[in-house]
Design a protein around this motif. Structure first.
Motif, mmCIF file in Angstrom:
data_model
loop_
_atom_site.group_PDB
_atom_site.id
_atom_site.type_symbol
_atom_site.label_atom_id
_atom_site.label_comp_id
_atom_site.label_asym_id
_atom_site.label_seq_id
_atom_site.Cartn_x
_atom_site.Cartn_y
_atom_site.Cartn_z
ATOM 1 N N GLY A 24 0.814 -1.207 0.000
ATOM 2 C CA GLY A 24 0.000 0.000 0.000
ATOM 3 C C GLY A 24 0.848 1.259 0.000
ATOM 4 O O GLY A 24 0.575 2.208 -0.742
ATOM 5 N N LEU A 25 1.891 1.279 0.810
ATOM 6 C CA LEU A 25 2.787 2.431 0.830
ATOM 7 C C LEU A 25 3.506 2.606 -0.509
ATOM 8 O O LEU A 25 3.703 3.731 -0.971
ATOM 9 C CB LEU A 25 3.804 2.288 1.966
ATOM 10 N N LEU A 26 3.888 1.498 -1.131
ATOM 11 C CA LEU A 26 4.541 1.554 -2.442
ATOM 12 C C LEU A 26 3.614 2.174 -3.483
ATOM 13 O O LEU A 26 4.013 3.072 -4.233
ATOM 14 C CB LEU A 26 4.972 0.153 -2.873
ATOM 15 N N PHE A 27 2.368 1.710 -3.538
ATOM 16 C CA PHE A 27 1.434 2.241 -4.527
ATOM 17 C C PHE A 27 1.051 3.692 -4.233
ATOM 18 O O PHE A 27 0.874 4.483 -5.160
ATOM 19 C CB PHE A 27 0.190 1.356 -4.627
ATOM 20 N N ILE A 28 0.941 4.058 -2.978
ATOM 21 C CA ILE A 28 0.679 5.455 -2.639
ATOM 22 C C ILE A 28 1.859 6.317 -3.075
ATOM 23 O O ILE A 28 1.680 7.389 -3.672
ATOM 24 C CB ILE A 28 0.396 5.617 -1.132
ATOM 25 N N GLY A 29 3.067 5.854 -2.801
ATOM 26 C CA GLY A 29 4.256 6.602 -3.212
ATOM 27 C C GLY A 29 4.356 6.752 -4.716
ATOM 28 O O GLY A 29 4.689 7.830 -5.231
ATOM 29 N N MET A 30 4.056 5.679 -5.448
ATOM 30 C CA MET A 30 4.105 5.768 -6.908
ATOM 31 C C MET A 30 3.001 6.679 -7.437
ATOM 32 O O MET A 30 3.218 7.433 -8.400
ATOM 33 C CB MET A 30 3.994 4.375 -7.513
ATOM 34 N N GLY A 31 1.843 6.643 -6.821
ATOM 35 C CA GLY A 31 0.759 7.531 -7.239
ATOM 36 C C GLY A 31 1.106 8.989 -7.018
ATOM 37 O O GLY A 31 0.853 9.834 -7.881
ATOM 38 N N ILE A 32 1.705 9.284 -5.881
ATOM 39 C CA ILE A 32 2.138 10.656 -5.603
ATOM 40 C C ILE A 32 3.201 11.079 -6.610
ATOM 41 O O ILE A 32 3.198 12.207 -7.099
ATOM 42 C CB ILE A 32 2.645 10.775 -4.155
ATOM 43 N N ARG A 33 4.093 10.157 -6.944
ATOM 44 C CA ARG A 33 5.144 10.472 -7.924
ATOM 45 C C ARG A 33 4.537 10.797 -9.286
ATOM 46 O O ARG A 33 5.010 11.710 -9.980
ATOM 47 C CB ARG A 33 6.112 9.288 -8.028
ATOM 48 N N TYR A 34 3.509 10.088 -9.695
ATOM 49 C CA TYR A 34 2.871 10.364 -10.979
ATOM 50 C C TYR A 34 2.053 11.661 -10.951
ATOM 51 O O TYR A 34 1.890 12.312 -11.974
ATOM 52 C CB TYR A 34 1.979 9.196 -11.414
ATOM 53 N N GLY A 37 4.942 16.676 -10.567
ATOM 54 C CA GLY A 37 6.067 16.817 -11.493
ATOM 55 C C GLY A 37 5.838 16.126 -12.816
ATOM 56 O O GLY A 37 4.739 15.660 -13.126
ATOM 57 N N PRO A 38 6.890 16.042 -13.610
ATOM 58 C CA PRO A 38 6.768 15.395 -14.925
ATOM 59 C C PRO A 38 6.570 13.887 -14.776
ATOM 60 O O PRO A 38 6.970 13.291 -13.777
ATOM 61 C CB PRO A 38 8.102 15.707 -15.604
ATOM 62 N N ASP A 39 5.940 13.294 -15.785
ATOM 63 C CA ASP A 39 5.687 11.854 -15.746
ATOM 64 C C ASP A 39 7.004 11.086 -15.741
ATOM 65 O O ASP A 39 7.860 11.309 -16.604
ATOM 66 C CB ASP A 39 4.859 11.416 -16.962
ATOM 67 N N PRO A 40 7.165 10.166 -14.797
ATOM 68 C CA PRO A 40 8.388 9.355 -14.786
ATOM 69 C C PRO A 40 8.357 8.329 -15.919
ATOM 70 O O PRO A 40 7.287 7.961 -16.420
ATOM 71 C CB PRO A 40 8.361 8.674 -13.422
ATOM 72 N N ASP A 41 9.520 7.895 -16.317
ATOM 73 C CA ASP A 41 9.634 6.909 -17.388
ATOM 74 C C ASP A 41 9.150 5.547 -16.893
ATOM 75 O O ASP A 41 9.544 5.088 -15.818
ATOM 76 C CB ASP A 41 11.093 6.833 -17.836
#
Length: 68
Positions: A24-34, A37-41
């Motif tokens: 859950g923390l991983l998916f929340i972190g990835m969602g925040i990353r998306y 800022g710019p879209d990550p590769d």
């Protein structure tokens, strides 16, 4: 008329489900990353996702072994 005191009920304690918590923390972190800022590769994010899920599984297995 006074009320009778309720009998003491033992407190139930639930064990932490480390796999669910870390995933859950991983998916929340990835969602925040998306969202910020710019879209990550995707070529970079896919191994991070797989590695994070593998790490969560490893921690969950260790926690299960230690509890026994």
């Amino acid at each position: 008329m006074p009320r009778e005191p309720r009998p003491e009920r033992p407190r139930r304690v639930h064990r932490t489900d480390w796999m669910s918590l870390l995933c859950g923390l991983l998916f929340i972190g990835m969602g925040i990353r998306y969202l910020t800022g710019p879209d990550p590769d995707a070529v970079v994010m896919a191994p991070i996702l797989v590695g994070g899920l593998g790490f969560a599984a490893f921690v969950a297995i260790l926690a299960k072994v230690i509890r026994r």
